[in-house]
Enzyme design. Structure first.
Site, PDB file in Angstrom:
ATOM      1  N   GLU A  32     137.826  46.262  13.913  1.00 11.43           N
ATOM      2  CA  GLU A  32     137.976  46.853  12.580  1.00 11.43           C
ATOM      3  C   GLU A  32     137.418  48.272  12.568  1.00 11.43           C
ATOM      4  O   GLU A  32     136.493  48.600  13.331  1.00 11.43           O
ATOM      5  CB  GLU A  32     137.216  45.970  11.566  1.00 11.43           C
ATOM      6  CG  GLU A  32     137.281  46.501  10.136  1.00 11.43           C
ATOM      7  CD  GLU A  32     136.854  45.475   9.087  1.00 11.43           C
ATOM      8  OE1 GLU A  32     136.311  44.418   9.445  1.00 11.43           O
ATOM      9  OE2 GLU A  32     137.080  45.762   7.893  1.00 11.43           O
ATOM     10  N   ASN A  44     144.223  40.632   3.712  1.00 12.37           N
ATOM     11  CA  ASN A  44     143.020  40.025   4.286  1.00 12.37           C
ATOM     12  C   ASN A  44     142.063  39.649   3.161  1.00 12.37           C
ATOM     13  O   ASN A  44     141.842  40.445   2.240  1.00 12.37           O
ATOM     14  CB  ASN A  44     142.312  41.032   5.201  1.00 12.37           C
ATOM     15  CG  ASN A  44     140.913  40.574   5.595  1.00 12.37           C
ATOM     16  OD1 ASN A  44     140.752  39.675   6.409  1.00 12.37           O
ATOM     17  ND2 ASN A  44     139.891  41.181   5.004  1.00 12.37           N
ATOM     18  N   GLU A  45     141.517  38.473   3.226  1.00 14.01           N
ATOM     19  CA  GLU A  45     140.566  38.002   2.208  1.00 14.01           C
ATOM     20  C   GLU A  45     141.033  38.428   0.818  1.00 14.01           C
ATOM     21  O   GLU A  45     140.302  39.087   0.063  1.00 14.01           O
ATOM     22  CB  GLU A  45     139.138  38.480   2.522  1.00 14.01           C
ATOM     23  CG  GLU A  45     138.634  37.903   3.831  1.00 14.01           C
ATOM     24  CD  GLU A  45     137.116  38.003   4.067  1.00 14.01           C
ATOM     25  OE1 GLU A  45     136.436  38.729   3.343  1.00 14.01           O
ATOM     26  OE2 GLU A  45     136.638  37.328   4.997  1.00 14.01           O
ATOM     27  N   TYR A 100     132.089  32.100   9.123  1.00 15.89           N
ATOM     28  CA  TYR A 100     130.986  32.780   9.810  1.00 15.89           C
ATOM     29  C   TYR A 100     129.778  31.853   9.906  1.00 15.89           C
ATOM     30  O   TYR A 100     129.497  31.085   8.976  1.00 15.89           O
ATOM     31  CB  TYR A 100     130.587  34.049   9.057  1.00 15.89           C
ATOM     32  CG  TYR A 100     131.546  35.207   9.317  1.00 15.89           C
ATOM     33  CD1 TYR A 100     131.453  35.959  10.467  1.00 15.89           C
ATOM     34  CD2 TYR A 100     132.544  35.513   8.404  1.00 15.89           C
ATOM     35  CE1 TYR A 100     132.328  37.017  10.721  1.00 15.89           C
ATOM     36  CE2 TYR A 100     133.435  36.565   8.644  1.00 15.89           C
ATOM     37  CZ  TYR A 100     133.317  37.304   9.808  1.00 15.89           C
ATOM     38  OH  TYR A 100     134.178  38.338  10.072  1.00 15.89           O
ATOM     39  N   GLU A 107     138.773  35.204  11.770  1.00 14.58           N
ATOM     40  CA  GLU A 107     137.424  35.795  11.807  1.00 14.58           C
ATOM     41  C   GLU A 107     136.416  34.663  11.966  1.00 14.58           C
ATOM     42  O   GLU A 107     136.411  33.720  11.170  1.00 14.58           O
ATOM     43  CB  GLU A 107     137.114  36.574  10.526  1.00 14.58           C
ATOM     44  CG  GLU A 107     137.876  37.875  10.427  1.00 14.58           C
ATOM     45  CD  GLU A 107     137.478  38.719   9.214  1.00 14.58           C
ATOM     46  OE1 GLU A 107     136.324  38.636   8.749  1.00 14.58           O
ATOM     47  OE2 GLU A 107     138.348  39.478   8.745  1.00 14.58           O
ATOM     48  N   GLN A 115     133.070  40.798  16.139  1.00 16.44           N
ATOM     49  CA  GLN A 115     134.193  41.653  16.497  1.00 16.44           C
ATOM     50  C   GLN A 115     134.042  42.109  17.953  1.00 16.44           C
ATOM     51  O   GLN A 115     133.039  41.803  18.571  1.00 16.44           O
ATOM     52  CB  GLN A 115     134.280  42.843  15.574  1.00 16.44           C
ATOM     53  CG  GLN A 115     134.459  42.457  14.113  1.00 16.44           C
ATOM     54  CD  GLN A 115     134.862  43.634  13.207  1.00 16.44           C
ATOM     55  OE1 GLN A 115     135.036  44.762  13.632  1.00 16.44           O
ATOM     56  NE2 GLN A 115     134.972  43.331  11.907  1.00 16.44           N
TER      57      GLN A 115
HETATM   58  O1  AHR Z   1     134.116  41.144   9.917  1.00 13.46           O
HETATM   59  C1  AHR Z   1     133.515  41.822   8.856  1.00 13.46           C
HETATM   60  C2  AHR Z   1     134.162  41.502   7.522  1.00 13.46           C
HETATM   61  O2  AHR Z   1     133.986  40.150   7.206  1.00 13.46           O
HETATM   62  C3  AHR Z   1     135.655  41.697   7.429  1.00 13.46           C
HETATM   63  O3  AHR Z   1     136.001  43.003   7.177  1.00 13.46           O
HETATM   64  C4  AHR Z   1     136.025  40.818   6.278  1.00 13.46           C
HETATM   65  O4  AHR Z   1     137.337  40.322   6.373  1.00 13.46           O
HETATM   66  C5  AHR Z   1     134.977  39.729   6.307  1.00 13.46           C
HETATM   67  O5  AHR Z   1     134.409  39.529   5.065  1.00 13.46           O
END
Ligand code: AHR
Length: 513
Positions: free
Chosen positions: A47, A194-195, A261, A317, A366
């Site tokens: 990103e 995205n999101e 996450y 992600e 990432q």
């Molecule tokens: O990976 C960092 C961020 O986490 C991304 O930009 C977003 O999609 C997520 O909230």
């Protein structure tokens, strides 16, 4: 240091088909090996965030740092060794503010913008479509373009697809030619936002579902290129998002994404990447393993609407999210990466492999200098993280046939009452018939002997590799870059139709039969 209660309790992770005095018994179910682990499970994400792109992947052709057409050479070489199957770009949250036309044509004419999501950094657009797609060609990986739905237009995204993939005489294909690229690129994966429930527009799933249908209609297939269209999916436990999308979009999407996450929570401190105690360590691995329950629930919902599994789930992600390293730029999400992060990678893969009838891609967040990165850079210095070495070690599972395992082992109780199995494992058979078994012993102190039953395998020879370190919070720094690296492993012995493996405390091994 807080005390951890070792329960000694015994967990049966799936139906146990053998019994032994040894508490760690794995049975390899060779007769049940049918599902291929798509290589895309080993995908990456880059990103425009902090120094992921600028400084991490790209330094520009004029840089004093050794580079190939602007891509830094040390990073490029390290990434080539990872066999990256797919790379997602340009975001993340950045994608929904990105206007691709700002990133094409002569560099001096490209406008700047403010990266509002990530620290208000000035983005000069010097890394754009050509720079990204050429990088994918160098790395021989599939590009995964994340389109702007939040602040863009249908026309803008439709034209981007035409620019990248059309070989016709058309306005966008001609513009690409003017900018120096004659032949269209192959672009398979297209993310439509995205999101979209958050930074991508704060939408309701019902509204986004309709918007998706509109965008997808005009993102066309040109010149033999076939797009795989991905709808912006849920975060972690938001099962309603998946339900509404399956109901209202259905087969108009090829895939639906999901983000998970390993993070202590979204408010306040997420905890230090390097300064943690045993309790934090075990809690992290428990939280990481919770992805299995989340995957299962999303898969179950998808099954209700799509029994034949035509729509893929893409975990585009995932990874650890700690407090930013002290002294780094706020909003740049730069964190160190210890042996604990390596376990998050290995345990996650062990789970992902089991769901590949639906789960067709996963992208670690990432690739460089952001969150659970593969690579850290500082000026001309570069270091490979423990997570990088897990990806490298697990590469053998890409496109191999998954072999289900019955695993029985002790557990440890961690805070929140979670029970964490001390052994995690996965196995696969590659195209040459070689069998690979990866195993993690998460116990901080105790080596574990594991008996692996290999019915009908007639194995004669075993070799292996290991990732470990003195301490669970060890990491590779620019001063000491080889503290946590891959090493040969000789702790496994073949005994008739069994393998006896001594897995050292806090270590990850991969065996080849
Ligand atoms: O990976 C960092 C961020 O986490 C991304 O930009 C977003 O999609 C997520 O909230």
């Amino acid at each position: 240091m807080k005390n951890i209660l070792l329960t000694g309790s015994f967990v049966m992770l799936s139906s146990l088909s053998c019994f032994s005095q040894n508490n760690n018994v794995i049975t390899v179910q060779t007769d049940q090996a049918t599902q291929v682990i798509p290589k895309e499970i080993y995908g990456q994400f880059a990103e425009h965030l902090g120094t992921c792109i600028y400084g991490g992947l790209w330094v520009g052709p004029e840089s004093s740092i050794a580079n190939q057409d602007g891509y830094r050479l040390d990073v490029l070489n390290a990434l080539k060794d990872l066999n990256i199957p797919v790379l997602r770009w340009p975001g993340g949250c950045f994608a929904d503010e990105y206007h691709w036309m700002d990133g094409i044509g002569p560099k001096e004419n490209r406008p700047t913008m403010i990266n509002n999501n990530w620290g208000g950094t000035v983005e000069d657009n010097s890394f754009g479509t050509h720079e990204f797609l050429n990088l994918c060609e160098i790395l021989e990986c599939e590009p995964y373009i994340s389109g702007n739905v939040g602040s863009g237009t249908v026309e803008e995204l439709a034209k981007w697809v035409e620019y990248m993939t059309s070989n016709d005489q058309s306005p966008m294909a001609d513009l690409r030619r003017q900018n120096g690229r004659e032949k269209a690129w192959d672009v398979k994966y297209l993310g439509v936002g995205n999101e979209s429930w958050g930074c991508g527009g704060n939408m309701r799933p019902e509204y986004y579902a309709d918007l998706y249908r509109r965008y997808a209609t005009y993102c066309r297939n040109f010149s033999g290129n076939r797009l795989f269209k991905i709808a912006s999916g849920a975060s972690d436990y938001d099962y309603n998002w998946t339900k509404v999308l399956m109901d209202r979009v259905g087969r108009q999407m090829d895939g639906l994404s999901l983000h998970y996450y390993t993070v202590a929570g979204w408010e306040g401190s997420k905890g230090s990447a390097t300064d943690f105690d045993n309790d934090d360590y075990y809690w992290t691995l428990g939280k990481c393993r919770e992805v299995e329950d989340v995957l299962k629930k999303h898969c179950d919902i998808m099954d209700e609407y799509d029994k034949n599994k035509n729509i893929a789930l893409l975990l585009d992600e995932w990874g650890t999210w700690w407090d930013e390293a002290p002294g780094t730029v706020p909003g740049h999400l730069y964190q160190q990466n210890t042996l604990r992060d390596a376990f998050v990678a290995s345990l996650s893969f062990d789970i992902f492999h089991k769901y590949t009838d639906r789960l067709k891609m996963a992208n670690i967040a990432q690739i460089a200098n952001v969150l659970q990165s593969m690579i850290l850079t500082d000026g001309d210095k570069m270091v490979l993280t423990p997570s990088y070495y897990v990806f490298k070690m697990y590469n053998v599972h890409q496109d191999a046939t998954h072999i289900p395992l019955d695993i029985a082992c002790d557990t440890i109780e961690v805070r929140d009452g979670r029970k964490l199995p001390l052994i995690s494992a996965t196995a696969s058979k590659d195209k040459n018939g070689k069998i690979h078994i990866s195993m993690s012993n998460v116990d901080i102190k105790k080596d574990q002997e594991v008996v692996i039953n290999l019915p009908g395998l007639n194995a004669k020879k075993v070799t292996g590799e290991i990732i470990t370190a003195k301490n669970i919070d060890d990491y590779n720094s620019f001063e000491n870059p080889n503290k946590v690296v891959l090493k040969p492993f000789d702790g496994a012995k073949v005994k008739k139709d069994q393998l006896i493996v001594k897995v050292p405390a806090h270590s990850i091994v991969t065996l080849e039969l």
